[in-house]
Design a protein around this motif. Structure first.
Motif, mmCIF file in Angstrom:
data_model
loop_
_atom_site.group_PDB
_atom_site.id
_atom_site.type_symbol
_atom_site.label_atom_id
_atom_site.label_comp_id
_atom_site.label_asym_id
_atom_site.label_seq_id
_atom_site.Cartn_x
_atom_site.Cartn_y
_atom_site.Cartn_z
ATOM 1 N N GLN A 181 -12.450 7.872 -10.651
ATOM 2 C CA GLN A 181 -11.072 8.110 -11.077
ATOM 3 C C GLN A 181 -10.243 8.718 -9.945
ATOM 4 N N PHE A 182 -10.847 9.628 -9.198
ATOM 5 C CA PHE A 182 -10.137 10.239 -8.071
ATOM 6 C C PHE A 182 -9.848 9.203 -6.992
ATOM 7 N N HIS A 183 -10.770 8.278 -6.786
ATOM 8 C CA HIS A 183 -10.572 7.196 -5.817
ATOM 9 C C HIS A 183 -9.371 6.338 -6.221
ATOM 10 N N VAL A 184 -9.252 6.032 -7.503
ATOM 11 C CA VAL A 184 -8.130 5.226 -7.981
ATOM 12 C C VAL A 184 -6.820 5.997 -7.872
ATOM 13 N N PHE A 185 -6.816 7.270 -8.286
ATOM 14 C CA PHE A 185 -5.594 8.072 -8.200
ATOM 15 C C PHE A 185 -5.140 8.229 -6.756
ATOM 16 N N ASN A 186 -6.091 8.397 -5.844
ATOM 17 C CA ASN A 186 -5.743 8.554 -4.435
ATOM 18 C C ASN A 186 -5.078 7.292 -3.893
ATOM 19 N N PHE A 187 -5.468 6.137 -4.415
ATOM 20 C CA PHE A 187 -4.812 4.897 -4.011
ATOM 21 C C PHE A 187 -3.336 4.917 -4.402
ATOM 22 N N TRP A 188 -3.037 5.295 -5.643
ATOM 23 C CA TRP A 188 -1.644 5.361 -6.080
ATOM 24 C C TRP A 188 -0.870 6.422 -5.307
ATOM 25 N N LEU A 189 -1.537 7.521 -4.955
ATOM 26 C CA LEU A 189 -0.880 8.563 -4.165
ATOM 27 C C LEU A 189 -0.541 8.048 -2.773
ATOM 28 N N LEU A 190 -1.463 7.299 -2.171
ATOM 29 C CA LEU A 190 -1.190 6.684 -0.870
ATOM 30 C C LEU A 190 -0.006 5.723 -0.950
ATOM 31 N N LEU A 191 0.052 4.969 -2.034
ATOM 32 C CA LEU A 191 1.157 4.030 -2.209
ATOM 33 C C LEU A 191 2.488 4.768 -2.353
ATOM 34 N N ALA A 192 2.469 5.935 -3.003
ATOM 35 C CA ALA A 192 3.698 6.705 -3.198
ATOM 36 C C ALA A 192 4.232 7.262 -1.885
ATOM 37 N N VAL A 193 3.357 7.716 -0.992
ATOM 38 C CA VAL A 193 3.810 8.295 0.277
ATOM 39 C C VAL A 193 3.964 7.226 1.359
ATOM 40 N N PHE A 194 3.531 6.014 1.079
ATOM 41 C CA PHE A 194 3.551 4.928 2.066
ATOM 42 C C PHE A 194 4.908 4.766 2.757
ATOM 43 N N PRO A 195 6.025 4.676 2.038
ATOM 44 C CA PRO A 195 7.302 4.423 2.734
ATOM 45 C C PRO A 195 7.818 5.599 3.543
ATOM 46 N N PHE A 196 7.200 6.777 3.409
ATOM 47 C CA PHE A 196 7.640 7.948 4.149
ATOM 48 C C PHE A 196 6.828 8.171 5.421
ATOM 49 N N THR A 197 5.854 7.316 5.693
ATOM 50 C CA THR A 197 4.934 7.524 6.802
ATOM 51 C C THR A 197 4.996 6.357 7.770
ATOM 52 N N ARG A 198 4.213 6.468 8.857
ATOM 53 C CA ARG A 198 4.137 5.384 9.822
ATOM 54 C C ARG A 198 3.283 4.221 9.313
ATOM 55 N N LEU A 199 2.652 4.383 8.152
ATOM 56 C CA LEU A 199 1.923 3.267 7.552
ATOM 57 C C LEU A 199 2.834 2.088 7.242
ATOM 58 N N ILE A 200 4.121 2.353 7.151
ATOM 59 C CA ILE A 200 5.068 1.305 6.804
ATOM 60 C C ILE A 200 5.085 0.188 7.837
ATOM 61 N N HIS A 201 4.538 0.451 9.031
ATOM 62 C CA HIS A 201 4.567 -0.579 10.073
ATOM 63 C C HIS A 201 3.714 -1.790 9.722
ATOM 64 N N ILE A 202 2.835 -1.678 8.717
ATOM 65 C CA ILE A 202 1.985 -2.822 8.384
ATOM 66 C C ILE A 202 2.780 -3.953 7.740
ATOM 67 N N ILE A 203 4.007 -3.684 7.286
ATOM 68 C CA ILE A 203 4.802 -4.751 6.689
ATOM 69 C C ILE A 203 5.696 -5.415 7.725
ATOM 70 N N THR A 204 5.583 -5.018 8.987
ATOM 71 C CA THR A 204 6.423 -5.598 10.033
ATOM 72 C C THR A 204 5.659 -6.627 10.847
ATOM 73 N N LEU A 205 4.668 -7.274 10.252
ATOM 74 C CA LEU A 205 3.944 -8.310 10.970
ATOM 75 C C LEU A 205 4.899 -9.425 11.372
ATOM 76 N N PRO A 206 4.832 -9.882 12.624
ATOM 77 C CA PRO A 206 5.766 -10.929 13.079
ATOM 78 C C PRO A 206 5.386 -12.303 12.545
ATOM 79 N N LEU A 207 5.525 -12.484 11.223
ATOM 80 C CA LEU A 207 5.127 -13.757 10.621
ATOM 81 C C LEU A 207 6.025 -14.907 11.066
ATOM 82 N N GLY A 208 7.224 -14.578 11.540
ATOM 83 C CA GLY A 208 8.112 -15.632 12.004
ATOM 84 C C GLY A 208 7.556 -16.420 13.165
ATOM 85 N N TYR A 209 6.628 -15.819 13.907
ATOM 86 C CA TYR A 209 6.034 -16.520 15.040
ATOM 87 C C TYR A 209 5.186 -17.703 14.595
ATOM 88 N N LEU A 210 4.816 -17.751 13.311
ATOM 89 C CA LEU A 210 3.956 -18.830 12.835
ATOM 90 C C LEU A 210 4.711 -20.147 12.718
#
Length: 248
Positions: A181-210
Motif C-alpha cells: 500500500q505504501f508503494h502505491v501511495f508513494n507512486f501517487w505522491l511522486l505524480l503529485a510533485v512531478f510538475p514541480f521538479t526536474r522530473l518534468i523533463h521526461i515529457i520533453t522527448l524530441p519526438l518530432g525528430y521521428l
C-alpha cells in the motif's frame, strides 16, 4: 475517516489534477524551465556511474509495469511457463537493485560535491528520496511477496484502470500488506510533485525528430585561390604632405 478511500481514491485524483494542470501551466508560462538542468560540467564521474544504472534500470522496470497495465493477458501467458516467470522476476529484481544503487550514487553526489550542491534545490533532494522509497518498497514487495508479475494483473491493473475510467475501486487495495500500500501511495505522491521538479523533463522527448524532414547542412568554404582578388587601396597621405590638388 476511511483512510483507504482517502489515500487510494481521493488523493489519486488530486495527484492527476496537479500533474496535468501544473505541467501545462509550467510549459506555457516557463517553457525554458522544463529541462533537466544538467550538472555534468560540474562533476562527471559520479554522474556517469549513477545516471546510467538508475535511468536504464528504472526505465525497464517501469516498462514492465506498463506491460502489466496495457496487456495483462499477454503477461499472464508469458508467466504460464514457470521458467519464464522465474526469469522475469529475477530480472526485474536485479534491475530494481541496480537502479537503487545508481540512485544512491546520485544522491551522494548531490550532497557531497560542493559545486553540485550549489545548484541543488530542496525539490531535487525530495524527488530523489521519493524515488528511493519507491525502489526500496518495490524491492521489499518483490522479496517478501514473490511473483508480483503474476498477481499484479489481478489486483493493480483493474485498480489503475478504475481510477482512469472514473470508476474508482479502492477496495481492491484494502487487504494488501502495508509495504505494498505504501508503494502505491508513494507512486501517487511522486505524480503529485512531478510538475514541480526536474522530473518534468521526461515529457520533453524530441519526438518530432521521428517524422521531420532531414536537415541538410552545406559547408560554404572557399579556398584562398578561389577567393576574388582584393583591389589595392590607396595609402593615406603622410602628415604634413600636401594633397595632389592643393594650391601652393
Amino acid at each position: 475517516m476511511n483512510w483507504n478511500i482517502l489515500l487510494f481514491q481521493v488523493f489519486p485524483y488530486v495527484a492527476l489534477t496537479l500533474a496535468v494542470i501544473v505541467t501545462f501551466q509550467r510549459m506555457r508560462a516557463k517553457p525554458f524551465s522544463v529541462s533537466s538542468l544538467s550538472s555534468q560540467l560540474l562533476e562527471r564521474k559520479k554522474l556517469f556511474f549513477g545516471s546510467i544504472p538508475f535511468h536504464w534500470g528504472i526505465l525497464v522496470v517501469l516498462a514492465g509495469h506498463l506491460v502489466a497495465l496495457v496487456i495483462p493477458q499477454g503477461l499472464l501467458l508469458w508467466n504460464a511457463v514457470p521458467i519464464r516467470l522465474y526469469l522475469l522476476e529475477i530480472t526485474g529484481l536485479a534491475l530494481a537493485i541496480w537502479a537503487l544503487g545508481g540512485l544512491l550514487i546520485l544522491l551522494y553526489r548531490r550532497l557531497s560535491e560542493k559545486r553540485v550542491r550549489v545548484v541543488t534545490t530542496s525539490m531535487d533532494v525530495v524527488v530523489l528520496l521519493l524515488l528511493g522509497v519507491s525502489l526500496i518498497t518495490g524491492i521489499l514487495t518483490a522479496v517478501q511477496y514473490r511473483y508480483g508479475s503474476y498477481w499484479f494483473p489481478a489486483v493493480f491493473t483493474p485498480y489503475v484502470w478504475s481510477i482512469l475510467t472514473l470508476r474508482p475501486r479502492p477496495e481492491l487495495l484494502a487487504d494488501l500488506p502495508g509495504v505494498i500500500q505504501f508503494h502505491v501511495f508513494n507512486f501517487w505522491l511522486l505524480l503529485a510533485v512531478f510538475p514541480f521538479t526536474r522530473l518534468i523533463h521526461i515529457i520533453t522527448l524530441p519526438l518530432g525528430y521521428l517524422w521531420r524532414p532531414w536537415q541538410i547542412v552545406i559547408w560554404q568554404r572557399r579556398t584562398r585561390s578561389a577567393m576574388p582578388p582584393v583591389p589595392p587601396q590607396p595609402l593615406p597621405p603622410l602628415q604634413g604632405e600636401r594633397g595632389t590638388h592643393g594650391s601652393d
